[in-house]
Design a protein around this motif. Sequence first.
Motif, PDB file in Angstrom:
ATOM      1  N   ASP A 213      97.897 117.974 -19.819  1.00 20.84           N
ATOM      2  CA  ASP A 213      96.499 117.642 -20.233  1.00 20.84           C
ATOM      3  C   ASP A 213      96.530 116.107 -20.688  1.00 20.84           C
ATOM      4  N   ILE A 214      95.101 115.907 -21.162  1.00 21.12           N
ATOM      5  CA  ILE A 214      94.874 114.249 -21.612  1.00 21.12           C
ATOM      6  C   ILE A 214      95.898 114.048 -22.717  1.00 21.12           C
ATOM      7  N   GLY A 215      96.241 114.583 -23.656  1.00 20.77           N
ATOM      8  CA  GLY A 215      97.189 114.312 -24.754  1.00 20.77           C
ATOM      9  C   GLY A 215      98.498 114.176 -24.226  1.00 20.77           C
ATOM     10  N   HIS A 216      99.039 114.933 -23.269  1.00 22.43           N
ATOM     11  CA  HIS A 216     100.402 114.639 -22.701  1.00 22.43           C
ATOM     12  C   HIS A 216     100.251 113.405 -21.865  1.00 22.43           C
ATOM     13  N   LEU A 217      99.186 113.321 -20.940  1.00 25.29           N
ATOM     14  CA  LEU A 217      99.230 111.952 -20.478  1.00 25.29           C
ATOM     15  C   LEU A 217      99.162 110.703 -20.986  1.00 25.29           C
ATOM     16  N   LYS A 218      98.363 110.814 -22.312  1.00 23.55           N
ATOM     17  CA  LYS A 218      98.331 109.738 -23.109  1.00 23.55           C
ATOM     18  C   LYS A 218      99.522 109.478 -23.861  1.00 23.55           C
ATOM     19  N   LEU A 219     100.506 110.405 -24.156  1.00 25.62           N
ATOM     20  CA  LEU A 219     101.619 110.052 -24.743  1.00 25.62           C
ATOM     21  C   LEU A 219     102.523 109.282 -23.619  1.00 25.62           C
ATOM     22  N   PHE A 220     102.420 109.762 -22.275  1.00 28.11           N
ATOM     23  CA  PHE A 220     103.254 109.187 -21.448  1.00 28.11           C
ATOM     24  C   PHE A 220     102.788 107.522 -21.206  1.00 28.11           C
ATOM     25  N   LEU A 221     101.512 107.481 -21.062  1.00 24.66           N
ATOM     26  CA  LEU A 221     101.020 106.094 -20.897  1.00 24.66           C
ATOM     27  C   LEU A 221     101.247 105.282 -22.024  1.00 24.66           C
ATOM     28  N   ASP A 222     101.244 105.676 -23.362  1.00 24.92           N
ATOM     29  CA  ASP A 222     101.646 105.092 -24.552  1.00 24.92           C
ATOM     30  C   ASP A 222     103.102 104.320 -24.344  1.00 24.92           C
ATOM     31  N   THR A 223     103.884 105.410 -23.859  1.00 24.00           N
ATOM     32  CA  THR A 223     105.383 105.160 -23.678  1.00 24.00           C
ATOM     33  C   THR A 223     105.700 104.169 -22.826  1.00 24.00           C
ATOM     34  N   VAL A 224     105.253 104.426 -21.655  1.00 24.88           N
ATOM     35  CA  VAL A 224     105.384 103.554 -20.517  1.00 24.88           C
ATOM     36  C   VAL A 224     104.863 101.947 -20.722  1.00 24.88           C
ATOM     37  N   SER A 225     103.759 101.894 -21.128  1.00 26.87           N
ATOM     38  CA  SER A 225     103.217 100.752 -21.795  1.00 26.87           C
ATOM     39  C   SER A 225     103.966  99.928 -22.553  1.00 26.87           C
TER      40      SER A 225
END
Length: 300
Positions: A213-225
């Motif tokens: 979901d969007i929350g899971h995606l946001k966590l990933f994007l925060d991590t890789v950025s």
Amino acid sequence: MADLQRIEHASVHVEDLEEATEFYTDAMGLVEVARENGTVYLGTGLTENFELAVTEGGTGIEHFAVRADSADLVDEYEGELGARGVETERVDGDEPGQEAGVRFEMPSGVPMEIVTVADEDYPHGNISLPSRAGQAPSSIDHVQFFTPDIDADLGFLRDTIGMAVSDIAGPMDDLEVAFARCNTLHHDVALKQMPEGGPDHTSLHHVAWGFDDIGHLKLFLDTVSGRGMDFERGIGRHYAGNNLYAYIWEPGGNRFELCAEMAVVKTDEPDHAEDYLSATTAWGPDPPASFDEGSGLVQK
């Protein structure tokens, strides 16, 4: 014929194996499943299967695989492909966790496999490999290629492999993009017409990873950025497929898409969008000029 489930894995080459593997396991949270003959096999950690095979030397796609329901179905595909004059090669057990398998080439040259796996269980979130990180994607989602002949590749996937076509875009006699699926999720393979002056064989545009979901995606994007990765495009929503998206170039030299909320499709006739831009932009930024770049095809 069909009775295929989903994309099973993609095999890519990277410029620096150790640097890429560190990013995949540390930033992305993938799990190293095995190392054999210079190739690292990584999975999401929710099953024992690998979903990304990585080998050093250049960049681009080496092959991809979709999962069949049974070894008998793999045999049927081998026979049908041979009857149609398509050269095949058995790859039974050639990669970790793979059992039956047959390899062949799409018309524009990318190797494709139909395989079965030892671990057929669907993922359970409370049963995961210990090294899986919380930001890790839930599964490999799809692959997209530039192709010099979209009609030939799409016709092969539809008429020979039995995949369904979910969406197409552009004039009917000059398609710009098409999306093909094994089962009901919107696409496992996407095809984009090669830009003018591009190579005469398929080139990898991206490997896509699915998120819950969007929350899971946001966590990933925060991590890789936080690990220094810049977005090439996104975040936004595609019209074809309905999915949320973001794109990055990972350190190995290939483009990854990160997506969530992929549509489930059960219709027989594909939707038809006016052009590539309207098919791929429901909201969010337009594609940058770099979107006409692929990372290549590894010829072995």
